[in-house]
Design a protein around this motif. Structure first.
Motif, PDB file in Angstrom:
ATOM      1  N   PRO A  75       0.789  -1.243   0.000  1.00  0.00           N
ATOM      2  CA  PRO A  75       0.000   0.000   0.000  1.00  0.00           C
ATOM      3  C   PRO A  75       0.818   1.287   0.000  1.00  0.00           C
ATOM      4  O   PRO A  75       0.475   2.250  -0.698  1.00  0.00           O
ATOM      5  N   VAL A  76       1.920   1.328   0.752  1.00  0.00           N
ATOM      6  CA  VAL A  76       2.746   2.542   0.792  1.00  0.00           C
ATOM      7  C   VAL A  76       3.450   2.754  -0.558  1.00  0.00           C
ATOM      8  O   VAL A  76       3.506   3.870  -1.078  1.00  0.00           O
ATOM      9  N   ALA A  77       3.949   1.661  -1.134  1.00  0.00           N
ATOM     10  CA  ALA A  77       4.628   1.752  -2.433  1.00  0.00           C
ATOM     11  C   ALA A  77       3.643   2.155  -3.526  1.00  0.00           C
ATOM     12  O   ALA A  77       3.964   2.955  -4.410  1.00  0.00           O
ATOM     13  N   VAL A  78       2.419   1.623  -3.458  1.00  0.00           N
ATOM     14  CA  VAL A  78       1.391   1.975  -4.449  1.00  0.00           C
ATOM     15  C   VAL A  78       1.048   3.465  -4.346  1.00  0.00           C
ATOM     16  O   VAL A  78       0.994   4.176  -5.351  1.00  0.00           O
ATOM     17  N   ALA A  79       0.868   3.954  -3.118  1.00  0.00           N
ATOM     18  CA  ALA A  79       0.554   5.375  -2.916  1.00  0.00           C
ATOM     19  C   ALA A  79       1.711   6.255  -3.411  1.00  0.00           C
ATOM     20  O   ALA A  79       1.489   7.302  -4.022  1.00  0.00           O
ATOM     21  N   THR A  80       2.948   5.801  -3.165  1.00  0.00           N
ATOM     22  CA  THR A  80       4.133   6.543  -3.615  1.00  0.00           C
ATOM     23  C   THR A  80       4.160   6.630  -5.130  1.00  0.00           C
ATOM     24  O   THR A  80       4.320   7.706  -5.712  1.00  0.00           O
TER      25      THR A  80
END
Length: 311
Positions: free
Chosen positions: A229-234
């Motif tokens: 999720p953090v990588a996708v948002a980034t």
């Protein structure tokens, strides 16, 4: 017209060299070290020596060589002069004159990112396209614009310097160039890491990136592919910055093809999808369907483009 030409790509650690036929066939490629001591005063003599040695080794007549093209990391004007190339420790240098004097061959010089774009337009991902925008996503963001089969150099040699287009007027941190809000701060390998760290600071989502001591662009992109999720948002934010910026550039140049190269482009289609989504949203109607493709020549783009310059 000669049968042969040379393409030279000067990097921070090695100089890549290629001997080509004038139809674009790469006959041989090799590397020599980039000697940066004494303000890099040996770099061009070394290039000339290796070119002259290759001509002798192959038994080629100099009359049969169309010329030598060279790409360097820094701005190069139409006359082949470099005001300065910081990573080579060069101040002002007339690259073309020096190389011609040392080799007795016709020479042409260009900025390395512009030259790589010319290579991709000639024999790579955009082969057959006369209008191309190429973005190289590495430690920084480089760019090259080809219009009508020719490099857009610009008056100061800064044509195609799209990594330093100001795309966020509210950014507080400074770019290496001194400005704030450059595309390079968001879309380069270092930019992706910076964005991921910002995302980790504001998100409470579970992420594999949380426990990593040294986050790299590759670790962010690998996590992105695994739907972290953090990588996708980034990467959504990176994709929006890059896709939105490309939409601005295409409204000026209207290229046939957009090429994405550099180390970050190894992430492949998932990265393209992320950029394309926002590009399509923001691009001018006539440009919405412009294909965005991954570069295919890799580290050879520079020698191909340098060879093409002299043709």
């Amino acid at each position: 017209m000669g049968t042969y030409c040379f393409g030279i790509d000067v990097g921070g650690t090695t100089v890549k060299c290629g001997l080509f036929r004038t139809d674009g066939t790469l006959l041989e490629k090799w590397e020599i070290p980039t000697r940066k001591e004494n303000n890099g005063d040996q770099i061009l003599p070394d290039v000339a020596a290796t070119v002259n040695a290759k001509i002798e080794e192959k038994g080629i007549s100099k009359d049969d060589v169309e010329g030598v093209g060279i790409g360097v990391p820094g701005p190069v004007n139409a006359a082949g002069e470099v005001p300065c190339a910081v990573n080579l420790y060069w101040g002002y240098k007339n690259v073309v004159k020096e190389l011609e004097d040392l080799t007795g061959l016709h020479a042409k010089a260009g900025n390395d990112a512009n030259v790589a774009a010319l290579g991709e337009a000639w024999k790579g991902a955009a082969a057959g396209s006369s209008d191309v925008i190429m973005v190289t996503l590495g430690t920084g963001v480089g760019g090259g614009i080809i219009v009508d089969g020719k490099i857009v150099t610009g008056h100061h040699g800064a044509g195609g310097e799209i990594g330093h287009a100001n795309v966020d007027h509210h950014e507080k941190e400074a770019c290496n160039c001194g400005n704030k809000g450059c595309l390079e701060q968001f879309a380069s390998a270092t930019g992706i890491v910076r964005m991921a760290k910002r995302e980790l600071a504001v998100s409470d989502a579970d992420s594999v990136l949380r426990n990593k001591e040294n986050i790299s662009a590759k670790s962010v992109l690998d996590a992105f592919k695994a739907n972290d999720p953090v990588a996708v948002a980034t990467m959504e934010k990176v994709g929006e910055q890059l896709g939105g910026s490309l939409a601005i550039f295409t409204s000026i140049v209207d290229p046939e093809t957009i090429v994405i190269g550099g180390g970050v482009s190894r992430a492949g289609q998932p990265l393209i999808d992320c950029i394309q989504k926002y590009y399509k949203e923001y691009a001018f109607t006539a440009c919405k369907d412009t294909p965005i493709v991954i570069a295919t020549l890799g580290n050879d783009a520079g020698i191909y483009g340098a060879a093409k310059m002299v043709l």
